[in-house]
Design a protein around this motif. Structure first.
Motif, PDB file in Angstrom:
ATOM      1  N   GLU A 172      -3.308  -8.704  26.535  1.00  0.00           N
ATOM      2  CA  GLU A 172      -3.362  -9.822  27.336  1.00  0.00           C
ATOM      3  C   GLU A 172      -2.218  -9.643  28.305  1.00  0.00           C
ATOM      4  OE1 GLU A 172      -2.578 -12.920  24.463  1.00  0.00           O
ATOM      5  OE2 GLU A 172      -4.691 -12.523  23.412  1.00  0.00           O
ATOM      6  N   SER A 224       3.194  -7.858  17.117  1.00  0.00           N
ATOM      7  CA  SER A 224       2.685  -8.175  18.420  1.00  0.00           C
ATOM      8  C   SER A 224       3.733  -7.652  19.552  1.00  0.00           C
ATOM      9  CB  SER A 224       2.689  -9.797  18.818  1.00  0.00           C
ATOM     10  OG  SER A 224       3.805 -10.328  18.590  1.00  0.00           O
ATOM     11  N   LYS A 284      -1.376  -6.697  18.646  1.00  0.00           N
ATOM     12  CA  LYS A 284      -1.479  -7.596  19.968  1.00  0.00           C
ATOM     13  C   LYS A 284      -0.559  -7.206  21.035  1.00  0.00           C
ATOM     14  CE  LYS A 284      -1.245 -12.129  21.833  1.00  0.00           C
ATOM     15  NZ  LYS A 284      -0.418 -13.538  21.512  1.00  0.00           N
ATOM     16  N   THR A 313       0.674  -7.426  25.049  1.00  0.00           N
ATOM     17  CA  THR A 313       0.608  -8.210  26.211  1.00  0.00           C
ATOM     18  C   THR A 313       1.546  -7.378  27.090  1.00  0.00           C
ATOM     19  OG1 THR A 313       0.607 -10.201  24.628  1.00  0.00           O
ATOM     20  CG2 THR A 313       1.409 -10.665  26.812  1.00  0.00           C
ATOM     21  N   LEU A 351       5.520  -6.847  23.557  1.00  0.00           N
ATOM     22  CA  LEU A 351       5.207  -7.152  24.948  1.00  0.00           C
ATOM     23  C   LEU A 351       5.766  -6.000  25.923  1.00  0.00           C
ATOM     24  CD1 LEU A 351       5.197  -9.142  27.384  1.00  0.00           C
ATOM     25  CD2 LEU A 351       7.486  -9.537  27.020  1.00  0.00           C
ATOM     26  N   ALA A 375      -3.505  -4.067  31.059  1.00  0.00           N
ATOM     27  CA  ALA A 375      -3.859  -5.009  30.021  1.00  0.00           C
ATOM     28  C   ALA A 375      -5.283  -4.636  29.512  1.00  0.00           C
ATOM     29  CB  ALA A 375      -3.718  -6.475  30.061  1.00  0.00           C
TER      30      ALA A 375
END
Lengths: 442, 274
Positions: free
Chosen positions: A227, A182, A206, A208, A184, A221
């Motif tokens: 997200e 994931s 994933k 973000t 960010l 996003a």
């Protein structure tokens, strides 16, 4: 060959001028009729943010190249453009230039992967507007082949050449399976967006986004199917991410070393990659002292970019070799265009004699015998003409001496008085294209 | 047959050296032209090596496990073979030179010092012993390969931490892959070592009625087995990540080498047959 081209690019002019002169699809569509009417019988307009090029075959001899620039400025009036900002290309040089452009070695970022698609698209526009002929089709087909060979046979397009992409390259040296990771991205500006897109393209599980302006975060996003995490709650979520890329315009640090220490405790030491692509920095550089924390900033990522650029430069001679090979191949084909009408005429000449003689005996023999004689004479003519056809084409394809080719075709025309045997009105190039590989059948 | 053995004995170090050189060249240059050449050369080397070991078995009427230098040759072969299988399974080729180097060293020493050996103790003709030795040697090969990947992991880890983006960064696979390779090699090594120990325990009382379970060779091997056992179990249960597991692998390797040196050179053991 009377191909003529002009080019304004990163070598000849400033970014402002190049940007001002950039033509979008609609503008190209408007310019082509102008060129068709005034200058070229067929041609192409290529326009990217780093170059605008016009190539074509003039309708008349002795064309003033400045008139092409004039047409361009007529379609897109820009102040401050001078003729010296344009490079001019002629004949073989124009073809070679186009091949170099398609291969990416003429791009500002050497090995640029987008240019090949842009060249392809430019030619498609010309085809749609009936501005492309068989010779320009062959030139562009070969140019696209050059681009594909450059990608396949060399490493001209390999390695990250932007900081955003370099950060993804480093991530790939730490994690094997990005699908399970994931990420960010802090900051939804240009750099953050690029980084997020690269992560998405690499299949990160994933993504973000966090940004002070939540609307921008939401927009990005949505673009990367990710997200968002509100900026004010960012620090509470740090431990959830394997990859953190920060690209904000903040003047102060956003992530401190003790926050990462806390996050690492929660992660039980599982590694984390921190990429600080902001200037000034967003992440405290002391985080690099923490075990299993891989921290990289602009300076370190720039090292990768410079190394990859150097590697790409080292590939230029290999790509130039491909350009030369395809250039020779193209001109071998082009030279055969001079002999095709002669081949066509000589075949028509023999065929006419054959049919004339057949007509004379048609009523003197039985139908069965006539069919046999007809087959026999067809085979005979085919065998008689096979060797001269192959020799003549081979002579042209060797491309060594165009004068010799012309002399030979002239002798043939004189010997058989071939001037009266035209080539059914098709263009030379089309005839040649259609007759390729038919020798054996004949 | 004797002439064939002599020829293969000279040929093998050369083949391993060639294989090592091609892998090294590929590591430094990453030429697309190299393609599968390194893999093909290694395959040929392994085939020649297996033929050589079979020739030794036929000629001397016992498996080539009776002298240090015969065993060195089997270690060279088993390292190359284990690496070859690992490369086929993972398609990671950038690390071959570091592994094949061990095969080169073992085979060169073996080829220089090996001699004809027709007379061996009867106990060494036992088939169970063959299985015991082969599994032990393959187990040690796994340990060596695990350690090599451990070192490569460590090098890449340091390079990434210190922002060095040279050859190590460009040519090695990711840290996660290096850790996995080291882990899998250790697991395979551990399983084979376990098998060797089990066979040894079954066979020992029959072959050596007066042996002792406190024999230095047995205790040394058991210690190596324990280190790897703890490392693998910790990784499995406590999700021990990268660097910490790699430390286990490297400690295990050092203990294994120390155990081999001590038990073969300094201590008196029933394992000394030569």
């Amino acid at each position: 060959m009377n191909l003529i081209g002009i080019s304004i690019n990163h070598r000849t002019s400033s970014l402002e001028l190049r940007e001002a002169l950039h033509l979008n699809r609609d503008e190209i569509v408007s310019l082509i009729p102008l060129l068709k009417e005034q200058i070229f019988s067929e041609g192409v307009v290529i326009s990217t943010c780093n170059r605008t090029e016009i190539l074509g075959f003039p309708q008349t001899e002795g064309l003033d190249v400045n008139s092409i620039i004039g047409s361009l400025l007529q379609a897109k009036p820009i102040d401050g453009i001078k003729p010296e900002y344009f490079t001019r290309f002629f004949s073989c040089g124009a073809v070679k230039h186009l091949f170099s452009v398609a291969s990416g070695i003429d791009s500002m970022v050497i090995g640029d992967s987008q240019i090949l698609g842009q060249v392809k698209e430019a030619f498609e526009i010309s085809e749609d507007l009936d501005f492309a002929g068989s010779i320009s089709r062959r030139i562009f087909d070969t140019a696209i082949k050059v681009g594909k060979r450059a990608i396949k046979e060399t490493t001209i397009g390999e390695g990250a050449v932007t900081v955003s992409y370099a950060s993804v390259q480093v991530v790939e040296k730490i994690f094997a399976n990005l699908e399970k990771k994931s990420a960010l991205v802090i900051g939804a500006g240009e750099s953050g967006e690029l980084a997020a897109i690269h992560l998405r393209d690499k299949g990160v599980g994933k993504i973000t986004i966090s940004n002070r302006t939540i609307e921008r975060a939401e927009k990005l996003a949505e673009k990367v199917h990710g997200e968002i995490v509100p900026f004010q709650f960012l620090k509470e979520h740090l431990h959830n991410f394997d990859i953190i890329i920060s690209a904000t315009s903040s003047n102060e640090l956003i992530i401190h070393a003790d926050e990462i220490k806390t996050a690492m405790k929660k992660r039980k030491g599982t590694p984390v990659v921190l990429m600080d692509i902001a200037v000034p920095r967003d992440i405290d550089p002391d985080v690099r002292k923490i075990d299993n924390v891989f921290y990289h900033d602009m300076d370190s990522l720039k090292i990768i970019v410079d190394q990859n650029m150097q590697k790409r430069k080292e590939q230029i001679p290999l790509v130039e070799k491909i350009v030369m090979e395809e250039l020779v191949g193209f001109f071998n084909w082009y030279n055969t265009l001079d002999v095709v009408p002669t081949i066509k005429s000589i075949r028509s000449f023999f065929e006419e004699i054959r049919l004339d003689e057949l007509e004379k005996i048609k009523n003197k023999v039985s139908d069965e015998d006539f069919t046999k004689i007809e087959d026999m004479t067809r085979r005979m003519v085919g065998r008689l003409l096979h060797n001269p056809t192959v020799k003549l084409r081979g002579f042209a394809e060797s491309g060594a001496n165009i004068k010799e080719v012309l002399t030979n075709t002239l002798i043939l025309k004189e010997l058989f008085n071939l001037e009266d045997f035209p080539t059914n009105g098709k263009s030379d190039a089309e005839e040649n294209h259609n007759s390729e590989g038919n020798d054996e059948k004949n | 047959m004797s002439q064939t053995i002599t020829t293969l004995n000279v040929l093998l170090p050369l083949l391993y050296l060639t294989s090592f050189t091609v892998y090294l060249y590929d590591f430094f240059k990453e030429q697309k032209a190299v393609g599968n050449v390194n893999r093909i050369i290694l395959f040929i080397t392994i085939i020649v090596h297996v033929s050589y070991l079979l020739a030794l078995t036929v000629e001397y009427d016992h498996p080539p496990i009776t002298t240090k230098f015969e065993i060195f040759s089997i270690i060279a072969c088993s390292i190359a073979f284990s690496y070859f299988i690992l490369e086929l399974l993972t398609d990671i080729r950038g690390t071959g030179a570091f592994i094949i180097l061990f095969s080169v060293v073992f085979q060169v020493i073996s080829s220089i010092f090996i001699g004809p050996n027709y007379k061996v103790p009867e106990v060494l003709r036992n088939r169970l012993l063959g299985l015991h030795v082969i599994s032990a040697l393959l187990g040690y090969s796994g340990i060596i390969i695990s350690a090599v990947y451990g070192v490569l992991f460590w090098l890449l880890y340091r390079n990434l931490k210190e922002n060095k983006f040279g050859l190590i960064f460009n040519r090695l696979p990711s840290l996660e892959i290096l850790e996995k390779l080291s882990y899998y090699a250790a697991v395979i090594g551990f399983i084979l070592l376990t098998l060797a120990i089990v066979i040894g325990i079954i066979w020992l009382p029959k072959a050596f009625p007066d042996f002792s379970y406190f024999d230095p060779k047995l205790t040394g091997t058991l210690f190596v087995w324990l280190v790897y056992g703890v490392g693998i179990t910790s990784k499995w249960i406590a999700n021990l990540y990268g660097k910490k597991f790699i430390i286990f692998s490297l400690i295990g390797f050092i203990v294994a080498i120390a155990s081999l040196i001590v038990t073969n050179s300094l201590a008196r053991t029933f394992h000394s047959f030569y």
